[in-house]
Design a protein around this motif. Structure first.
Motif, PDB file in Angstrom:
ATOM      1  N   VAL A 177      -4.671  -7.930  11.697  1.00  0.00           N
ATOM      2  CA  VAL A 177      -3.862  -7.336  10.622  1.00  0.00           C
ATOM      3  C   VAL A 177      -4.072  -5.832  10.624  1.00  0.00           C
ATOM      4  O   VAL A 177      -5.018  -5.333  11.237  1.00  0.00           O
ATOM      5  CB  VAL A 177      -4.240  -7.890   9.227  1.00  0.00           C
ATOM      6  CG1 VAL A 177      -3.627  -9.260   9.005  1.00  0.00           C
ATOM      7  CG2 VAL A 177      -5.742  -7.911   9.051  1.00  0.00           C
ATOM      8  N   LEU A 178      -3.215  -5.147   9.910  1.00  0.00           N
ATOM      9  CA  LEU A 178      -3.285  -3.681   9.876  1.00  0.00           C
ATOM     10  C   LEU A 178      -4.350  -3.245   8.873  1.00  0.00           C
ATOM     11  O   LEU A 178      -4.061  -2.772   7.778  1.00  0.00           O
ATOM     12  CB  LEU A 178      -1.915  -3.105   9.514  1.00  0.00           C
ATOM     13  CG  LEU A 178      -1.783  -1.573   9.528  1.00  0.00           C
ATOM     14  CD1 LEU A 178      -2.413  -0.967  10.761  1.00  0.00           C
ATOM     15  CD2 LEU A 178      -0.344  -1.164   9.397  1.00  0.00           C
ATOM     16  N   ASP A 179      -5.608  -3.431   9.285  1.00  0.00           N
ATOM     17  CA  ASP A 179      -6.730  -3.069   8.424  1.00  0.00           C
ATOM     18  C   ASP A 179      -7.486  -1.895   9.041  1.00  0.00           C
ATOM     19  O   ASP A 179      -6.992  -1.249   9.977  1.00  0.00           O
ATOM     20  CB  ASP A 179      -7.642  -4.281   8.211  1.00  0.00           C
ATOM     21  CG  ASP A 179      -8.230  -4.801   9.517  1.00  0.00           C
ATOM     22  OD1 ASP A 179      -7.919  -4.244  10.593  1.00  0.00           O
ATOM     23  OD2 ASP A 179      -9.011  -5.773   9.457  1.00  0.00           O
ATOM     24  N   ALA A 180      -8.672  -1.608   8.502  1.00  0.00           N
ATOM     25  CA  ALA A 180      -9.453  -0.469   8.986  1.00  0.00           C
ATOM     26  C   ALA A 180      -9.789  -0.628  10.469  1.00  0.00           C
ATOM     27  O   ALA A 180      -9.812   0.344  11.226  1.00  0.00           O
ATOM     28  CB  ALA A 180     -10.732  -0.329   8.158  1.00  0.00           C
ATOM     29  N   ALA A 199      -6.773   0.277  12.724  1.00  0.00           N
ATOM     30  CA  ALA A 199      -6.554   1.726  12.808  1.00  0.00           C
ATOM     31  C   ALA A 199      -7.652   2.405  13.602  1.00  0.00           C
ATOM     32  O   ALA A 199      -7.394   3.355  14.344  1.00  0.00           O
ATOM     33  CB  ALA A 199      -6.455   2.322  11.413  1.00  0.00           C
ATOM     34  N   LEU A 248       3.005   3.382  11.182  1.00  0.00           N
ATOM     35  CA  LEU A 248       1.717   4.063  11.029  1.00  0.00           C
ATOM     36  C   LEU A 248       1.285   4.698  12.354  1.00  0.00           C
ATOM     37  O   LEU A 248       0.859   5.858  12.401  1.00  0.00           O
ATOM     38  CB  LEU A 248       0.650   3.092  10.515  1.00  0.00           C
ATOM     39  CG  LEU A 248      -0.649   3.784  10.102  1.00  0.00           C
ATOM     40  CD1 LEU A 248      -1.077   3.363   8.691  1.00  0.00           C
ATOM     41  CD2 LEU A 248      -1.785   3.539  11.070  1.00  0.00           C
ATOM     42  N   SER A 261       2.164  14.170   5.713  1.00  0.00           N
ATOM     43  CA  SER A 261       2.511  12.821   6.148  1.00  0.00           C
ATOM     44  C   SER A 261       3.041  12.012   4.977  1.00  0.00           C
ATOM     45  O   SER A 261       2.421  11.961   3.926  1.00  0.00           O
ATOM     46  CB  SER A 261       1.280  12.128   6.724  1.00  0.00           C
ATOM     47  OG  SER A 261       1.569  10.764   6.897  1.00  0.00           O
ATOM     48  N   PHE A 288       0.301   9.429   4.310  1.00  0.00           N
ATOM     49  CA  PHE A 288      -1.057   9.808   3.920  1.00  0.00           C
ATOM     50  C   PHE A 288      -1.042  10.908   2.865  1.00  0.00           C
ATOM     51  O   PHE A 288      -1.564  11.998   3.097  1.00  0.00           O
ATOM     52  CB  PHE A 288      -1.847  10.315   5.142  1.00  0.00           C
ATOM     53  CG  PHE A 288      -1.940   9.345   6.296  1.00  0.00           C
ATOM     54  CD1 PHE A 288      -1.971   7.971   6.083  1.00  0.00           C
ATOM     55  CD2 PHE A 288      -2.038   9.799   7.598  1.00  0.00           C
ATOM     56  CE1 PHE A 288      -2.068   7.071   7.145  1.00  0.00           C
ATOM     57  CE2 PHE A 288      -2.142   8.913   8.673  1.00  0.00           C
ATOM     58  CZ  PHE A 288      -2.151   7.558   8.445  1.00  0.00           C
ATOM     59  N   PRO A 289      -0.458  10.664   1.702  1.00  0.00           N
ATOM     60  CA  PRO A 289      -0.524  11.700   0.673  1.00  0.00           C
ATOM     61  C   PRO A 289      -1.963  11.837   0.167  1.00  0.00           C
ATOM     62  O   PRO A 289      -2.681  10.844   0.063  1.00  0.00           O
ATOM     63  CB  PRO A 289       0.385  11.162  -0.432  1.00  0.00           C
ATOM     64  CG  PRO A 289       0.286   9.672  -0.281  1.00  0.00           C
ATOM     65  CD  PRO A 289       0.140   9.420   1.207  1.00  0.00           C
ATOM     66  N   TRP A 310      -3.870   7.501  -8.103  1.00  0.00           N
ATOM     67  CA  TRP A 310      -3.545   6.528  -7.048  1.00  0.00           C
ATOM     68  C   TRP A 310      -3.647   5.108  -7.606  1.00  0.00           C
ATOM     69  O   TRP A 310      -2.767   4.266  -7.387  1.00  0.00           O
ATOM     70  CB  TRP A 310      -4.506   6.735  -5.874  1.00  0.00           C
ATOM     71  CG  TRP A 310      -4.494   5.654  -4.831  1.00  0.00           C
ATOM     72  CD1 TRP A 310      -3.602   5.516  -3.814  1.00  0.00           C
ATOM     73  CD2 TRP A 310      -5.419   4.565  -4.720  1.00  0.00           C
ATOM     74  NE1 TRP A 310      -3.914   4.404  -3.068  1.00  0.00           N
ATOM     75  CE2 TRP A 310      -5.025   3.802  -3.596  1.00  0.00           C
ATOM     76  CE3 TRP A 310      -6.543   4.160  -5.438  1.00  0.00           C
ATOM     77  CZ2 TRP A 310      -5.721   2.655  -3.193  1.00  0.00           C
ATOM     78  CZ3 TRP A 310      -7.231   3.030  -5.037  1.00  0.00           C
ATOM     79  CH2 TRP A 310      -6.819   2.288  -3.931  1.00  0.00           C
ATOM     80  N   GLU A 333      -2.071   1.515  -3.932  1.00  0.00           N
ATOM     81  CA  GLU A 333      -1.407   1.081  -2.700  1.00  0.00           C
ATOM     82  C   GLU A 333      -2.270   1.363  -1.471  1.00  0.00           C
ATOM     83  O   GLU A 333      -2.690   2.496  -1.254  1.00  0.00           O
ATOM     84  CB  GLU A 333      -0.084   1.833  -2.585  1.00  0.00           C
ATOM     85  CG  GLU A 333       0.792   1.394  -1.439  1.00  0.00           C
ATOM     86  CD  GLU A 333       2.135   2.129  -1.469  1.00  0.00           C
ATOM     87  OE1 GLU A 333       3.156   1.461  -1.670  1.00  0.00           O
ATOM     88  OE2 GLU A 333       2.140   3.363  -1.318  1.00  0.00           O
ATOM     89  N   THR A 334      -2.498   0.359  -0.643  1.00  0.00           N
ATOM     90  CA  THR A 334      -3.203   0.562   0.621  1.00  0.00           C
ATOM     91  C   THR A 334      -2.203   1.015   1.691  1.00  0.00           C
ATOM     92  O   THR A 334      -0.995   0.915   1.520  1.00  0.00           O
ATOM     93  CB  THR A 334      -3.897  -0.741   1.065  1.00  0.00           C
ATOM     94  OG1 THR A 334      -2.959  -1.810   0.970  1.00  0.00           O
ATOM     95  CG2 THR A 334      -5.093  -1.040   0.174  1.00  0.00           C
ATOM     96  N   ALA A 335      -2.742   1.511   2.809  1.00  0.00           N
ATOM     97  CA  ALA A 335      -1.888   2.123   3.840  1.00  0.00           C
ATOM     98  C   ALA A 335      -0.904   1.119   4.431  1.00  0.00           C
ATOM     99  O   ALA A 335       0.214   1.488   4.792  1.00  0.00           O
ATOM    100  CB  ALA A 335      -2.767   2.724   4.945  1.00  0.00           C
TER     101      ALA A 335
END
Lengths: 484, 484
Positions: free
Chosen positions: A327-330, A333, A371, A424, A427-428, A435, A441-443
């Motif tokens: 999954v798109l987790d840490a 990335a 991403l 970005s 990535f605010p 937040w 909200e997660t990335a």
């Protein structure tokens, strides 16, 4: 850009192997080709090689090192590509870092619709998304169109790329027939066979069946692309402990042997065929047998591969937004950023699977595609380097502000912050409390909003109805000719 | 290691600025020091500088460039550090990439107990965790002990590091008194003042109040550490558009001016004081005013900072596991991996905040600490480079396996896969279905299990009861002497 003088481009590439080490790896690779040889399971390929004095018992081919190096010398150092729209032309070489989306995934996923088998509809969506995200090169088969008959889906996926984007692309071509079909479509779309032979419109990927086997499908596809002068990306698919030894040095020697043999074969078919020296090596987690393409071994192999490609004067395909996370987790990335840095530092000219790759490539992720495209954009900014002109040095601003004051309201800040500070949409910079109040909200969730926005903003390049009709007629004709 | 010959260490460092660009940045920095000057809000510091001919009206000091460069030349290129346990000695220099955990966070968080204000108990847990995770250098104040009185919490946090680890550390020292208190504790723990003056036990961080102000607290702490010969990390804290201009070139000239003035002051106090040239520059998101320390500007500033440090022959503190993400998601890992690569590529000798930094440093995350430590371990493996000896080349294995077979059962694989393939407890390669069946654990959740395991496996270095008593008596004495 005024004042933007004396910028140094971030052209490293990192040299991780000594000359002595490169010699040792190359020496073993050439010895492998001569003494062990490769199996070539394609009769015409063997005939062509035999005509050049390269043969062995049965399907084996023992390669003479002088022949191999002579053929390699015929491949160009730079590759021009044009899309359906000539303004989308690209040049690969000199560390061009041209990025394409992931490909070959049986599944696709997004957080709204979940993980599911690929369809032609999902494929078209991913093509539009990659186009809208600004990736300069597309890939047919970003997800497999599993809802379509096997005999024709390669045509429909290549059409999907040609219709919804106007950029150069990697053709699906997983066999000789599919490669030839893809070339026919490209010729229709891009001005005819002679035109694409002058400036190629597509690229093809061939993976030897490691160790040291050229099977019929891959050798056939290689022949088809070489005959048409379309660039061939020769990428040994090396998994430590399975298709390659667990040591980098041995794997690199296998990579050189396989890649050089494939490129030499392409040159034998048509001297001057553009070829990329491809790298794909990953550690394997021996606990599960699963590949680990974000591992340090994969980073090192990517860096070393670039050096080897430069040794042979060949454009390099290396790295990618690779990860084994599900999954798109840490973790996804972290592995992906490791590998994208490796791609940039290795001087990669072309980066396949740069965006959207999840789950060892089994899933094309909508969220990860956008991403990763953002990470590529960050690395591109880094590669621009630092401008040191009068406007950037800002002497008067520094002098006027002086000790203890702030630059917040200075004219220099107002004039340049939009241009010079990377912004970005994903990535605010936002403090914890606002937040959290906005939903925490997660990335990955932010990426959902981003791909929806990009699909909404997607600008259809359009297609001339006559050309579209011709493409569809070609597909129908090729489908009728398909076996079964 | 037998067969592990001819390994090339991955010592790049990346050169991103040309000599001409470096000259322009340095030239402007020295002109800033001469013509604009710095404010020095510490009377004794001004007196010392005046005695060396450096003065200006009021609190301003105009610095002569010859004086500054002469002083800088007295700082050593390498720094030896010893911990409470002499076997934990470290040397900073030559791209040593020594990593320390995050520090200065008012909050801490983990997925079991949530986000909360720091306490002395949480501080001790984070010290044990950083020690168990193998970070070679600790940091007092990893999280702020907000449950303890301000007047003594610096003593208790430094004690916490000295008691639960035996490695060198960064002292809390945010003022002259706190710096002196920290030195007293270190002297007790590490063999006396003379011993730590010979081989320092701690380091101190000073941040000028950018632009161009040395305030009383920071100048005082700098004086205290310099007098005791403890290394001083001089790090301008540059936020684009707030404390610095939005252009990298201007920010770098400000960084050089501030860092060199601080290091020159330290040398004036005690020639030969070890000093690190520190870098911290981030883009700012002008939409919120929030820093963006994983941005391309931060990467570029980190790379340029290393080159500047080498120009002055100074050890370099640069990069870190920095991010502005609020949770350990894909964004946090992407930003962090960007910045850790920047640290490695810039030739950083010391990396502060390498592990655990979340939310622009406002939160020390238990999960992120262990995940970042794993990323550091990956980069360390990459830095080891590639071994190309006979055992790695594995000629006999390649020859014996030959075309089309597998290396899975070969002796070479069995003999070496544990040693040569990176294995991460956090990043197992696991296919989607078994991963989902096991609960679909994301990396942040896996990190929860990992920090719990590390805390359980933590080995207390122990402390001699007499020494422990002496440390506590010293804390009590210093607490009684504290103002208020």
């Amino acid at each position: 850009m005024p004042g933007r003088c004396s910028v140094r481009p971030f052209v490293l590439p990192v040299e991780i192997l000594t000359e002595e080490q490169l010699d040792a790896i190359e020496g073993q690779a050439l010895r492998l080709l001569e003494e062990v040889g490769t199996r070539v399971a394609h009769a015409r390929a063997r005939d062509v090689l035999a005509a050049h004095g390269q043969s062995g018992p049965g399907e084996l081919v023992h390669w003479d090192r002088g022949f191999v190096l002579e053929q390699i010398g015929k491949a160009p150092a730079r590759i021009a590509l044009r899309g359906r729209n000539p303004e989308r032309a690209l040049e690969l070489g000199g560390g061009s870092l041209v990025c394409a989306p992931t490909g070959g995934a049986p599944f696709c996923s997004d957080l709204e619709r979940g993980r599911r088998e690929g369809t032609l509809g999902a494929h078209a969506e991913l093509v539009r998304l990659a186009h809208a995200a600004g990736l300069p090169c597309l890939q047919s088969g970003t997800v497999e169109a599993s809802d379509r008959p096997v005999a024709i889906r390669h045509l429909e996926m290549d059409y999907s790329v040609l219709r919804f984007s106007d950029r150069p692309y990697v053709s699906y071509g997983t066999s000789e027939r599919r490669a030839r079909d893809g070339i026919e479509l490209a010729a229709v779309a891009c001005g005819g066979r002679a035109a694409i032979e002058r400036t190629p419109a597509l690229m093809g990927v061939v993976n030897p069946n490691s160790p040291l086997v050229w099977d019929e499908a891959m050798a056939g596809a290689l022949l088809a692309w070489a005959e048409a002068g379309q660039p061939v990306i020769v990428t040994p698919f090396l998994l430590a402990g399975l298709t390659a030894p667990v040591s980098l040095a041995a794997a690199l020697s296998l990579q050189v042997a396989e890649a050089l043999s494939g490129i030499a074969l392409a040159q034998t078919i048509r001297a001057g065929t553009p070829c990329l020296f491809g790298s794909f090596f990953t550690g394997v987690d021996m606990r599960s047998g699963g590949p680990a393409p974000g591992s340090p071994e994969a980073v090192l192999a990517t860096l070393a591969g670039g050096q080897l490609a430069r040794r042979y004067g060949l454009p390099y395909r290396g790295g990618g937004g690779l990860c084994s996370a599900n999954v798109l987790d840490a973790r996804a990335a972290a592995e992906t950023t490791m590998m994208l840095w490796a791609a940039a530092l290795s001087g990669s000219d072309f980066v396949l699977h740069a965006a959207g790759w999840l789950e060892n490539g089994l899933t094309a992720s909508f969220e990860k595609l956008v991403l990763d495209a953002e990470l590529v954009r960050m690395l591109e900014r880094v590669r621009e380097g630092i401008g040191v002109g009068a406007e950037e040095l800002a002497w008067e601003t520094l002098r006027a502000v002086g000790p203890g004051a702030t630059f917040l309201a200075s004219e220099h800040t107002l004039a340049h912050h939009r241009e010079w500070l990377f912004r970005s949409p994903l990535f605010p910079a936002e403090a914890y409390e606002p937040w959290l109040a906005r939903g925490g909200e997660t990335a990955d969730r932010a990426a959902t909003a981003r791909w929806r926005e990009l699909l909404e903003r997607y600008e259809d390049p359009g297609i001339d109805p006559a050309l579209d009709g011709e493409l569809k007629a070609t597909i129908a004709r090729l489908a009728r000719a398909a076996p079964g």
